[in-house]
Design an enzyme around this catalytic site. Structure first.
Site, PDB file in Angstrom:
ATOM      1  N   HIS A 156       0.835  -1.213   0.000  1.00 33.76           N
ATOM      2  CA  HIS A 156       0.000   0.000   0.000  1.00 33.76           C
ATOM      3  C   HIS A 156       0.866   1.259   0.000  1.00 33.76           C
ATOM      4  CE1 HIS A 156      -3.269  -2.754   1.255  1.00 33.76           C
ATOM      5  NE2 HIS A 156      -2.344  -3.249   2.057  1.00 33.76           N
ATOM      6  N   SER A 277      14.666  21.192 -16.643  1.00 32.35           N
ATOM      7  CA  SER A 277      13.467  21.960 -16.941  1.00 32.35           C
ATOM      8  C   SER A 277      13.888  23.252 -17.629  1.00 32.35           C
ATOM      9  CB  SER A 277      12.742  22.278 -15.636  1.00 32.35           C
ATOM     10  OG  SER A 277      11.983  23.454 -15.769  1.00 32.35           O
ATOM     11  N   LYS A 283      15.780  21.395 -11.441  1.00 27.25           N
ATOM     12  CA  LYS A 283      15.154  20.132 -11.808  1.00 27.25           C
ATOM     13  C   LYS A 283      16.078  19.134 -12.496  1.00 27.25           C
ATOM     14  CE  LYS A 283      11.164  19.360 -11.841  1.00 27.25           C
ATOM     15  NZ  LYS A 283       9.772  19.543 -11.797  1.00 27.25           N
ATOM     16  N   GLU A 290       9.480   8.143 -17.390  1.00 24.92           N
ATOM     17  CA  GLU A 290       8.108   8.625 -17.575  1.00 24.92           C
ATOM     18  C   GLU A 290       7.602   8.293 -18.972  1.00 24.92           C
ATOM     19  OE1 GLU A 290       7.705  12.811 -16.360  1.00 24.92           O
ATOM     20  OE2 GLU A 290       9.230  12.405 -14.856  1.00 24.92           O
TER      21      GLU A 290
END
Ligand code: ARG
Length: 462
Positions: A156, A277, A283, A290
């Site tokens: 979980h 970024s 970043k 992804e």
């Protein structure tokens, strides 16, 4: 454009229709396999006396020339052709004259395309299998290096019990080994030759299907001509195996993305596999992972698209089936590209074991072991479970952890507790005592590593 099939009609279809009908943009990828199929077919036609040796020689030499010229770039595949089969046959006739028109004896594009896709996919799957082995090898390397490094195992997404990072990574190796097996199974079932089914009913010529089947490396000829030209089960099986590979890569990606966040900081991807970024200077994004996660949807779409394309089709061949290659090739290419980037991304990622260990120290992940401590000393598990639950609540209320709770407190909950409990609930003990087969204990992880090394070695030797 005047068509090779002009006859029944003038063959003068609208340009828009020609364009719509054409599959050359996708099936030109199969030119080598189409030519190989034609060579074996021509050879069989001569051996069975259907055409002369001399004709077969001329056809095969012509095909050889076409193959070399496409390979070298001397011959460009015309984007105006209806499909690769028509293009090669037309080019052959242009080059060798009338005899080229004998190639299509006892054959139809319906069995031809069914052969080509199988041959093409056999090669594509072989490449994908190699890429899986590469990724398994990367997993092996990282798992071996971090086989003793403790991290929190989760359920979980809550810290559950300690495991080693090696053990965690080896879970992905199991998935990929099953994927590998699924591809082998699908290829074994696919590897039957439809050649000779002709349009749908077989042919009146005395062809030798066993000869072409073995010439093309198939196990045997297919049994039913109608099924031979209308079966695309192998496309569905392959895409579904690809979809499941993507599921695994996507889950792995999700973990890598989480682990790379400041909140986790369990790994840092190598700069080579991240991006920055355009506005936020701090970043470092896990774009590759992804994208793999994102492309998973695309491969699922290929699977559903193919299943849906097939569901209402009457026997035998229907033009709908030309769409098979769009989904199948897209799925194969996507999965190959994802596997290709994944292996070096995993191999080069920096593992921050100290952070994993620190996270494992928080979250009461040794609570089960504390309950086991009581159970092994005669307390029923449910009672022990409740006592430990209360102790955890106490720790939370007092801002401490089980490892640091004084013995008097323990004793006030149960007289069974003694000083040896601290050793029993240390993270190291928790991991080392998980000695059951397949567990996170060191012997189990060693044997998983050995099995993986063996699997990689065996597959590479093939
Ligand atoms: N381009 C077609 C396909 O990919 C080849 C088979 C065409 N057969 C036919 N009867 N029109 O399916």
């Amino acid at each position: 454009m005047k068509k090779m099939w002009a006859g029944r009609t003038l063959g003068a279809s609208a340009e828009l229709a020609d364009d719509f009908n054409s599959s050359i943009h996708i099936d030109s990828k199969m030119y080598r396999h189409d030519i190989k199929g034609s060579m074996v077919h021509a050879d069989m036609l001569a051996r069975t006396g259907i055409i002369s040796e001399a004709d077969a020689d001329a056809i095969i030499a012509g095909l050889e020339g076409i193959l070399n010229d496409i390979d070298s770039g001397a011959l460009a595949i015309s984007p105006d052709a209806e499909d690769i089969h028509m293009f090669i046959e037309a080019t052959l006739t242009e080059r060798v004259g009338e005899v080229g028109k004998k190639l299509h004896t006892a054959r139809s594009r319906n069995d031809q395309v069914a052969v080509d896709v199988r041959l093409y996919m056999r090669d594509e799957v072989a490449k994908i299998k190699e890429l899986i082995i590469e990724l398994l090898d990367a997993i092996y390397e990282v798992a071996e290096a971090h086989k003793d490094d403790i991290m929190p195992g989760y359920t979980h997404l809550q810290r559950a019990q300690p495991v080693t990072f090696g053990h965690h990574l080896l879970a992905y190796a199991e998935m990929l080994k099953r994927d590998f097996g699924r591809l082998c199974d699908a290829v074994a079932r696919m590897n039957y030759s439809p050649l000779g089914a002709a349009a749908l009913a077989g042919t009146t010529y005395p062809i030798d299907r066993a000869l072409t089947a073995s010439g093309l490396g198939f196990t045997a000829p297919t049994a039913n001509s109608l099924d031979s030209v209308s079966d695309r089960d192998f496309c569905v099986e392959l895409i579904s195996a690809f979809a499941l590979i993507m599921t695994h890569l996507s889950r792995f990606s999700e973990e890598i993305i989480l682990w790379s966040s400041w909140e986790f900081s369990f790994v840092e991807l190598d700069d080579a596999y991240t991006t920055g970024s355009s506005i936020m200077p701090q970043k470092k994004n896990s774009d590759m992972a992804e994208l793999v996660r994102g492309k998973t949807g695309r491969v699922y779409g290929d699977l559903i698209g193919t299943l849906t394309m097939l569901k209402g089709l009457p026997l035998a061949y229907n033009k709908d089936m030309q769409e098979d290659k769009e989904s199948l090739f897209d799925a194969a290419e996507t999965v190959a590209r994802c596997l290709e980037i994944f292996a070096p991304m995993v191999r080069t990622m920096k593992v921050k074991s100290e952070n994993m260990y620190r996270a494992a120290q928080r979250g009461f992940i040794n609570a089960t072991d504390l309950a086991d401590y009581l159970t092994k000393r005669g307390i029923p598990f449910r009672t022990a479970y409740k006592t430990v639950g209360e102790l955890v609540a106490y720790c939370i209320a007092h801002g401490t952890v089980l490892d640091e709770l004084p013995l008097e407190v323990y004793k006030s909950y149960s007289p069974i507790f003694d000083g040896d409990l601290y050793g029993e609930i240390s993270l190291k003990t928790c991991v080392e005592k998980r000695i059951s087969e397949g567990g996170t204990g060191p012997d189990s992880v060693e044997s998983q590593l050995a099995a993986l090394a063996n699997f990689i070695k065996e597959q590479r030797a093939k």
